[in-house]
Design a protein around this motif. Structure first.
Motif, short mmCIF file in Angstrom:
data_model
loop_
_atom_site.label_atom_id
_atom_site.label_comp_id
_atom_site.label_asym_id
_atom_site.label_seq_id
_atom_site.Cartn_x
_atom_site.Cartn_y
_atom_site.Cartn_z
N ARG A 141 -12.76 9.54 2.84
CA ARG A 141 -12.21 10.97 2.62
C ARG A 141 -12.62 11.94 3.50
NH1 ARG A 141 -11.03 7.57 -0.62
NH2 ARG A 141 -11.13 7.69 -2.82
N ILE A 183 -7.41 -1.45 6.45
CA ILE A 183 -6.72 -0.68 5.42
C ILE A 183 -7.86 -0.36 4.32
CG2 ILE A 183 -4.67 -0.67 3.79
CD1 ILE A 183 -3.05 -1.65 6.06
N SER A 184 -8.45 -1.58 3.94
CA SER A 184 -9.25 -1.49 3.00
C SER A 184 -10.66 -0.55 3.19
CB SER A 184 -9.76 -3.03 2.61
OG SER A 184 -8.78 -3.90 2.29
N ARG A 208 -7.53 11.81 1.17
CA ARG A 208 -7.40 10.23 1.30
C ARG A 208 -7.13 9.85 3.10
NH1 ARG A 208 -5.17 6.44 -3.11
NH2 ARG A 208 -6.14 4.75 -1.87
N LEU A 235 -6.96 7.11 3.94
CA LEU A 235 -5.77 5.97 4.09
C LEU A 235 -4.36 6.54 4.46
CD1 LEU A 235 -5.00 2.97 3.43
CD2 LEU A 235 -4.69 3.35 1.15
N PHE A 236 -3.76 7.66 3.59
CA PHE A 236 -2.46 8.05 3.86
C PHE A 236 -2.20 8.33 5.47
CE2 PHE A 236 -2.85 9.65 -0.70
CZ PHE A 236 -2.11 8.27 -1.30
N TYR A 280 -10.97 -9.57 3.07
CA TYR A 280 -9.92 -8.99 2.85
C TYR A 280 -8.55 -9.25 3.92
CZ TYR A 280 -12.78 -5.23 1.02
OH TYR A 280 -13.58 -4.27 0.32
N ASP A 294 -9.44 3.12 3.21
CA ASP A 294 -9.29 3.25 1.67
C ASP A 294 -10.53 4.10 1.15
OD1 ASP A 294 -7.68 4.21 -0.08
OD2 ASP A 294 -8.05 2.10 -1.18
N SER A 295 -11.73 3.52 1.88
CA SER A 295 -13.12 4.08 1.12
C SER A 295 -13.61 5.59 1.80
CB SER A 295 -14.09 3.28 1.29
OG SER A 295 -14.22 2.78 2.76
N PHE A 337 0.84 -1.16 0.05
CA PHE A 337 0.09 0.12 0.06
C PHE A 337 0.66 1.45 -0.04
CE2 PHE A 337 -2.47 -3.20 2.14
CZ PHE A 337 -3.75 -3.26 1.38
#
Length: 359
Positions: free
Chosen positions: A253, A246-247, A261, A263-264, A241, A250-251, A105
């Motif tokens: 915002r 993490i998945s 994102r 996720l970052f 998953y 990632d959705s 990732f």
């Protein structure tokens, strides 16, 4: 200094989100997961109170020194070896998992060998710090990370696509009994207090008056660990998953945020938390294994810790090279299975040491 007890517990609670605890729990979401979460909270609370009330009898003393002082040499060697291996495995599993996450990732172009080498440089430097300095690092990292993690948790719960019906369906399986692995994986998040077997050396008076918060925080953490992936991904998808959280993030915002994102932000936070978790586990392992090896000096400098850490790094690189995701998941599951017997051994050892102290 008793605040470090809570920092150690919180670190374990946060670190569980990226490793295999969510995956193991979610794979059993309709087969004992709910009961497993409740039972692991009860068992974890009882074991924590038992351990800490006994440890209060030994202010400013670590268990490696106590076991060495009050037990025969052969027993001290065996007990120190078992504890050293247990804590080394705790750090190793987290390290291998995070190397896998990083190559998937964060930077797929960088090979896993380079990634683990870079992580090991930071981890080994941290492990070689003295215990008190490591506690200071722990405090700083958590004070920075905790507010951001709470923000991500809250944002997940108020997400437009979070569906509580999925969570309600899971709770209809309330009376399903959990497997031993499910129970042990849930218990893991409460076990930060066990690191005090070494760090108690720097706590002159252990204060336990706010300890009732731990079961509540642990129950909320376990619920969040499974509810967010289920609520956002559904029952079936959340099981598929490798790294459900993490998945899931990632959705998400942050509209109008500096970084959109989530996720970052999540990965940056968990680099710090995971590396710190490995440092703490390996530092405890180092203190136990030091009792097995005669002290070696060069130019009046104790080089024993350096030799042990080089051994840790070498074994980690070898394991990372020889294993794959399935092997590590199997190893992590067996390691979780051994947790309850290991904690009971630690508690009975303290009970025996108190009896020796009172004679």
């Amino acid at each position: 200094m008793s605040r470090y007890l809570f920092f150690l517990i919180v670190l374990n609670m946060l670190a569980n989100v990226v490793a295999y605890v969510p995956r193991i729990l979610l794979s059993e979401q309709t087969n004992g997961m709910v009961m497993g979460i409740i039972l692991s909270t009860v068992i974890g609370t009882v074991l924590m109170y038992w351990f800490l009330y006994q440890l209060k009898k030994f202010p400013a003393q670590g268990m490696p020194d106590l076991v060495e002082r009050y037990t025969p040499r052969w027993f001290n060697g065996l007990f120190s070896l078992l504890n050293g291996v247990m804590w080394f495995m705790a750090g190793l599993i987290t390290l291998i998992v995070f190397v896998d996450i990083s190559t998937r990732f964060i930077n797929p172009e960088m090979g896993s060998n380079v990634t683990i080498f870079m992580f090991l440089l930071v981890i080994c430097a941290g492990v070689l710090l003295d215990s008190k300095s490591l506690l200071f690092v722990l405090e700083i990292v958590l004070i920075i990370n905790i507010p951001l993690m709470i923000m991500i948790f809250l944002k997940a719960y108020v997400h437009d696509y979070f569906n509580w019906d999925y969570v309600r369906i899971v709770f209809t399986h309330f009376w399903e009994l959990p497997s031993w692995t499910t129970l042990s994986a849930g218990l893991y998040i409460f076990l930060g207090f066990l690191n005090l077997n070494v760090f108690n050396k720097y706590i002159t008076k252990l204060q336990l008056k706010w300890l009732w918060i731990v079961p509540l925080a642990g129950l909320f953490t376990l619920f969040t660990t499974v509810a967010v992936p289920i609520g956002l991904n559904g029952l079936e998808m959340s099981k598929t998953y490798s790294f459900p959280w993490i998945s899931t993030v990632d959705s998400m915002r942050i509209e109008f945020g500096v970084i959109e994102r989530v996720l970052f932000i999540f990965l940056v936070l968990y680099i710090g938390i995971s590396l710190l978790s490995i440092m703490i586990h390996w530092h405890v392992s180092l203190k136990w294994i030091e009792k097995l090896i005669p002290k070696m000096t060069k130019k009046k400098i104790n080089i024993t810790p350096f030799i042990i850490i080089i051994g840790f790094a070498g074994v980690s690189v070898l394991i990372q090279y020889l294993t794959n995701e399935r092997t590590i998941l199997f190893t992590a599951s067996r390691w979780f299975d051994s947790l309850i017997p290991a904690i009971l051994c630690m508690n009975f050892m303290l009970f025996w040491l108190i009896r020796r102290l009172n004679k």
